[in-house]
Design a protein around this motif. Structure first.
Motif, PDB file in Angstrom:
ATOM      1  N   VAL B   4     -48.744  -1.890 -21.512  1.00 19.20           N
ATOM      2  CA  VAL B   4     -49.391  -1.613 -22.793  1.00 19.20           C
ATOM      3  C   VAL B   4     -49.616  -0.107 -22.907  1.00 19.20           C
ATOM      4  CG1 VAL B   4     -51.424  -2.046 -24.208  1.00 19.20           C
ATOM      5  CG2 VAL B   4     -50.515  -3.864 -22.737  1.00 19.20           C
ATOM      6  N   TYR B  41     -61.237  -3.224 -27.666  1.00 21.39           N
ATOM      7  CA  TYR B  41     -62.602  -3.043 -27.185  1.00 21.39           C
ATOM      8  C   TYR B  41     -63.004  -1.584 -27.373  1.00 21.39           C
ATOM      9  CZ  TYR B  41     -61.655  -7.420 -24.667  1.00 21.39           C
ATOM     10  OH  TYR B  41     -61.318  -8.708 -24.338  1.00 21.39           O
ATOM     11  N   GLN B  43     -65.628   1.142 -25.587  1.00 25.01           N
ATOM     12  CA  GLN B  43     -66.524   1.413 -24.470  1.00 25.01           C
ATOM     13  C   GLN B  43     -67.305   2.677 -24.806  1.00 25.01           C
ATOM     14  OE1 GLN B  43     -64.626   1.898 -20.625  1.00 25.01           O
ATOM     15  NE2 GLN B  43     -66.487   1.289 -19.558  1.00 25.01           N
ATOM     16  N   PRO B  48     -70.560  -0.909 -20.774  1.00 25.21           N
ATOM     17  CA  PRO B  48     -69.331  -1.684 -20.594  1.00 25.21           C
ATOM     18  C   PRO B  48     -68.594  -1.793 -21.921  1.00 25.21           C
ATOM     19  CG  PRO B  48     -71.204  -3.160 -20.744  1.00 25.21           C
ATOM     20  CD  PRO B  48     -71.759  -1.765 -20.726  1.00 25.21           C
ATOM     21  N   PRO B  49     -67.335  -2.178 -21.885  1.00 27.77           N
ATOM     22  CA  PRO B  49     -66.617  -2.404 -23.150  1.00 27.77           C
ATOM     23  C   PRO B  49     -67.282  -3.501 -23.978  1.00 27.77           C
ATOM     24  CG  PRO B  49     -65.087  -2.269 -21.294  1.00 27.77           C
ATOM     25  CD  PRO B  49     -66.461  -2.350 -20.713  1.00 27.77           C
ATOM     26  N   LEU B  51     -66.325  -6.121 -27.378  1.00 25.67           N
ATOM     27  CA  LEU B  51     -65.222  -6.637 -28.179  1.00 25.67           C
ATOM     28  C   LEU B  51     -65.363  -6.214 -29.634  1.00 25.67           C
ATOM     29  CD1 LEU B  51     -62.696  -8.469 -28.386  1.00 25.67           C
ATOM     30  CD2 LEU B  51     -64.267 -10.391 -28.801  1.00 25.67           C
ATOM     31  N   HIS B  92     -60.006   0.617 -26.053  1.00 26.92           N
ATOM     32  CA  HIS B  92     -59.022  -0.007 -25.173  1.00 26.92           C
ATOM     33  C   HIS B  92     -58.340  -1.164 -25.902  1.00 26.92           C
ATOM     34  CE1 HIS B  92     -61.006   1.854 -21.624  1.00 26.92           C
ATOM     35  NE2 HIS B  92     -62.144   1.515 -22.207  1.00 26.92           N
ATOM     36  N   MET B  94     -55.868  -4.524 -25.099  1.00 31.16           N
ATOM     37  CA  MET B  94     -55.607  -5.393 -23.965  1.00 31.16           C
ATOM     38  C   MET B  94     -54.748  -6.560 -24.404  1.00 31.16           C
ATOM     39  SD  MET B  94     -58.172  -7.927 -21.991  1.00 31.16           S
ATOM     40  CE  MET B  94     -57.732  -9.166 -23.190  1.00 31.16           C
ATOM     41  N   ASN B  96     -53.252 -10.450 -23.356  1.00 32.53           N
ATOM     42  CA  ASN B  96     -53.549 -11.590 -22.493  1.00 32.53           C
ATOM     43  C   ASN B  96     -52.527 -12.706 -22.690  1.00 32.53           C
ATOM     44  OD1 ASN B  96     -55.397 -12.816 -20.542  1.00 32.53           O
ATOM     45  ND2 ASN B  96     -55.890 -14.268 -22.151  1.00 32.53           N
ATOM     46  N   PHE B  99     -50.719 -12.972 -18.075  1.00 34.40           N
ATOM     47  CA  PHE B  99     -51.805 -12.356 -17.315  1.00 34.40           C
ATOM     48  C   PHE B  99     -52.564 -11.416 -18.249  1.00 34.40           C
ATOM     49  CE2 PHE B  99     -50.467 -14.604 -13.774  1.00 34.40           C
ATOM     50  CZ  PHE B  99     -49.146 -14.390 -13.500  1.00 34.40           C
ATOM     51  N   THR B 100     -53.033 -10.290 -17.721  1.00 34.46           N
ATOM     52  CA  THR B 100     -53.859  -9.404 -18.544  1.00 34.46           C
ATOM     53  C   THR B 100     -53.532  -7.970 -18.181  1.00 34.46           C
ATOM     54  OG1 THR B 100     -55.648 -11.052 -18.507  1.00 34.46           O
ATOM     55  CG2 THR B 100     -56.251  -8.805 -19.149  1.00 34.46           C
ATOM     56  N   PHE B 102     -54.162  -3.656 -19.727  1.00 38.42           N
ATOM     57  CA  PHE B 102     -54.842  -2.761 -20.659  1.00 38.42           C
ATOM     58  C   PHE B 102     -54.002  -1.528 -20.944  1.00 38.42           C
ATOM     59  CE2 PHE B 102     -59.123  -4.587 -20.741  1.00 38.42           C
ATOM     60  CZ  PHE B 102     -59.127  -5.378 -19.599  1.00 38.42           C
ATOM     61  N   GLY B 103     -54.246  -0.956 -22.100  1.00 36.26           N
ATOM     62  CA  GLY B 103     -53.716   0.359 -22.393  1.00 36.26           C
ATOM     63  C   GLY B 103     -54.520   1.432 -21.668  1.00 36.26           C
ATOM     64  N   GLN B 104     -54.078   2.685 -21.819  1.00 37.26           N
ATOM     65  CA  GLN B 104     -54.711   3.784 -21.092  1.00 37.26           C
ATOM     66  C   GLN B 104     -56.090   4.134 -21.632  1.00 37.26           C
ATOM     67  OE1 GLN B 104     -51.784   3.824 -22.806  1.00 37.26           O
ATOM     68  NE2 GLN B 104     -50.503   5.508 -22.094  1.00 37.26           N
TER      69      GLN B 104
END
Lengths: 113, 111
Positions: B4, B41, B43, B48-49, B51, B92, B94, B96, B99-100, B102-104
């Motif tokens: 991603v 998300y 952050q 924390p992140p 949604l 971010h 993400m 799913n 699996f899962t 994330f982008g940078q």
């Protein structure tokens, strides 16, 4: 209010073990897939492990396979991550994530000699 | 493994102006069940992140309507119609579907 609270982090030497816990309150985790996600300083978020509602399916990122075990106890509304053979590169804040929606504040794991 | 990629990695926006973040995946995020498993998300500093957007275009409960998500297949966008000071942080995306991952992350600051 939904709360997820992680505990069990700390400083450990390479090769050591830690067990993280995540307890939910105001919310039952039993109906949801649960995840562990970590974030090393200055790095992107990294998925670590996933567990199905009844624990029958578990998935791991390749870098932790054979070293980490995810589990859950729905009666205790809790999620766990047993981390063995820890490496310096496992140093990160570990978050529990429920249903891809709610995050805990994280537990800091530092692996260093 | 699905990779991603987010762009830009940072942006500086004047309050009241729009902002846009792109997220591209190496494989389609459309699942056989018809859902698109792409999430956004935010952050905020020291937190924390949280949604913002689920399944590419659905705003989560309590998220201001200045946030919107769009896209399909492998190309997705998060738009903020009018940036406010409280929107600073790292965004971010993400996936799913497999699996899962994330982008940078994209850091948004206020000018």
């Amino acid at each position: 209010e939904v709360l997820l609270v992680e505990s069990g982090g700390g400083l450990v030497q390479p090769g050591g073990s830690l067990r993280l816990s995540c307890v939910g309150s105001g919310y039952s985790i039993s109906n949801y897939w649960m995840f562990w996600v970590r974030q090393a300083p200055g790095k992107r978020l990294e998925w670590v492990a996933t567990i199905k509602q009844d624990g029958s399916e578990k998935y791991y990122v390749d870098s932790v396979k054979g070293r980490f075990i995810v589990s859950r106890d729905n009666a205790r509304n809790s999620l766990y991550l047993q981390m063995d053979s820890l490496r310096v590169e496992d140093t990160a804040r570990y978050y529990c994530l429920s249903a891809l929606t709610f995050w805990g504040r994280g537990a800091l794991v530092t692996v260093s000699s | 493994e699905i990779v991603v990629t987010q762009t830009p990695l940072s942006l500086s926006v004047t309050p009241g102006q729009p902002a846009s973040i792109s997220c591209r995946s190496s494989q389609s995020l459309l699942h056989s069940d018809g859902h698109i498993y792409l999430y956004w998300y935010l952050q905020k500093p020291g937190q924390p992140p949280q949604l913002l957007i689920y399944e590419a275009s659905n705003r989560f409960s309590g998220v201001p309507d200045r946030f919107s998500g769009s896209g399909s297949g492998t190309d997705f966008t998060l738009k903020i119609s009018r940036v406010e000071a409280e929107d600073v942080g790292v965004y971010h995306c993400m996936q799913n579907v497999q699996f899962t991952s994330f982008g940078q992350g994209t850091r948004l600051e206020i000018k």
